[in-house]
Design a protein around this motif. Structure first.
Motif, short mmCIF file in Angstrom:
data_model
loop_
_atom_site.label_atom_id
_atom_site.label_comp_id
_atom_site.label_asym_id
_atom_site.label_seq_id
_atom_site.Cartn_x
_atom_site.Cartn_y
_atom_site.Cartn_z
N MET A 1 0.83 -1.19 0.00
CA MET A 1 0.00 0.00 0.00
C MET A 1 0.87 1.25 0.00
N ASP A 2 0.43 2.25 -0.75
CA ASP A 2 1.21 3.48 -0.72
C ASP A 2 0.60 4.46 0.29
N ASN A 3 1.22 5.60 0.43
CA ASN A 3 0.84 6.53 1.48
C ASN A 3 -0.28 7.48 1.09
N ASP A 4 -0.77 7.40 -0.14
CA ASP A 4 -1.86 8.27 -0.55
C ASP A 4 -3.09 8.02 0.30
N VAL A 5 -3.81 9.10 0.57
CA VAL A 5 -5.09 8.96 1.26
C VAL A 5 -6.10 8.51 0.22
N GLY A 6 -6.94 7.58 0.61
CA GLY A 6 -7.95 7.10 -0.32
C GLY A 6 -8.46 5.75 0.09
N LEU A 7 -9.03 5.06 -0.86
CA LEU A 7 -9.60 3.74 -0.62
C LEU A 7 -8.72 2.67 -1.26
N ASP A 8 -8.61 1.55 -0.57
CA ASP A 8 -7.92 0.39 -1.12
C ASP A 8 -8.97 -0.69 -1.35
N PHE A 9 -8.99 -1.23 -2.56
CA PHE A 9 -9.92 -2.30 -2.91
C PHE A 9 -9.20 -3.63 -2.81
N PHE A 10 -9.82 -4.57 -2.11
CA PHE A 10 -9.26 -5.92 -1.93
C PHE A 10 -10.29 -6.96 -2.33
N ILE A 11 -9.81 -8.19 -2.60
CA ILE A 11 -10.71 -9.32 -2.79
C ILE A 11 -10.90 -9.96 -1.43
N GLY A 12 -12.14 -10.15 -1.03
CA GLY A 12 -12.42 -10.80 0.25
C GLY A 12 -13.88 -10.68 0.61
N ASN A 13 -14.33 -11.49 1.53
CA ASN A 13 -15.73 -11.45 1.95
C ASN A 13 -15.95 -10.64 3.22
N THR A 14 -14.86 -10.37 3.95
CA THR A 14 -14.96 -9.56 5.18
C THR A 14 -13.77 -8.61 5.23
N ILE A 15 -13.92 -7.57 6.03
CA ILE A 15 -12.83 -6.62 6.21
C ILE A 15 -11.64 -7.31 6.86
N LYS A 16 -11.92 -8.15 7.86
CA LYS A 16 -10.85 -8.88 8.57
C LYS A 16 -10.04 -9.76 7.62
N THR A 18 -9.19 -9.23 4.68
CA THR A 18 -8.27 -8.47 3.82
C THR A 18 -7.05 -7.95 4.58
N GLN A 19 -7.04 -8.13 5.89
CA GLN A 19 -6.02 -7.56 6.76
C GLN A 19 -4.59 -7.82 6.32
N TYR A 20 -4.32 -9.02 5.84
CA TYR A 20 -2.93 -9.38 5.52
C TYR A 20 -2.70 -9.50 4.01
N LEU A 21 -3.63 -9.07 3.24
CA LEU A 21 -3.48 -9.17 1.79
C LEU A 21 -2.58 -8.06 1.26
N GLU A 22 -1.75 -8.42 0.31
CA GLU A 22 -0.86 -7.44 -0.32
C GLU A 22 -1.52 -6.81 -1.54
N GLU A 23 -2.23 -7.63 -2.30
CA GLU A 23 -2.77 -7.16 -3.57
C GLU A 23 -4.01 -6.29 -3.35
N SER A 24 -3.89 -5.05 -3.80
CA SER A 24 -5.03 -4.15 -3.72
C SER A 24 -4.94 -3.14 -4.84
N VAL A 25 -6.04 -2.45 -5.08
CA VAL A 25 -6.08 -1.36 -6.05
C VAL A 25 -6.40 -0.09 -5.27
N LYS A 26 -5.57 0.93 -5.42
CA LYS A 26 -5.73 2.19 -4.68
C LYS A 26 -6.54 3.18 -5.51
N LEU A 114 -16.06 -11.43 -2.73
CA LEU A 114 -16.57 -10.07 -2.86
C LEU A 114 -15.40 -9.10 -2.95
N ILE A 115 -15.73 -7.83 -3.11
CA ILE A 115 -14.73 -6.78 -3.09
C ILE A 115 -14.95 -5.95 -1.83
N VAL A 116 -13.86 -5.67 -1.13
CA VAL A 116 -13.90 -4.86 0.07
C VAL A 116 -13.10 -3.60 -0.18
N ALA A 117 -13.72 -2.43 0.06
CA ALA A 117 -13.00 -1.15 -0.05
C ALA A 117 -12.76 -0.65 1.37
N ILE A 118 -11.51 -0.34 1.67
CA ILE A 118 -11.14 0.12 3.00
C ILE A 118 -10.55 1.52 2.91
#
Length: 120
Positions: A1-16, A18-26, A114-118
């Motif tokens: 993850m980079d330091n930009d403020v915003g949302l990170d999109f992950f693949i997962g069914n719950t927020i928890k 996605t906690q250790y996932l590396e792959e995301s779209v900012k 699902l997709i989770v946006a954090i």
């Protein structure tokens, strides 16, 4: 993850999940703001715009997208790729973001996830 403020999109069914996932779209705040201005988000009051599911997201909140919403995200991103074919920097960044999010969404659908946006 980079330091930009915003949302990170992950693949997962719950927020928890996605906690250790590396792959995301900012989706950084700057790009979202640019799209909101371009699409006049917020000026339409009651009308829903075609990209609202994406550009209306809370940068500081979290959202879990249903399968139907993931399909909508793919359609939105495909629309963005077509609409923002410009050579300016923001056009290129938005197009790159949309292409990456399409890939992530399609991968999630294939994995029956699902997709989770954090938000930050």
């Amino acid at each position: 993850m980079d330091n930009d403020v915003g949302l990170d999109f992950f693949i997962g069914n719950t927020i928890k999940e996605t906690q250790y996932l590396e792959e995301s779209v900012k989706f950084n705040e700057e790009l979202q703001g640019y799209l909101q201005i371009k699409e006049e988000y917020g000026k339409r009051y009651r009308e829903k715009g075609p990209f609202d599911l994406l550009i209306g997201l809370d940068q500081y909140g979290d959202k879990i997208f249903s399968t139907q919403e993931i399909n909508q995200l793919v359609n939105i991103c495909e629309g963005i790729v077509i609409k923002y074919k410009t050579n300016d920097l923001y056009g290129q960044k938005i197009k790159q973001f949309a292409e990456k999010l399409i890939e992530l969404c399609k991968e999630a659908l294939l994995k029956n996830k699902l997709i989770v946006a954090i938000g930050d």
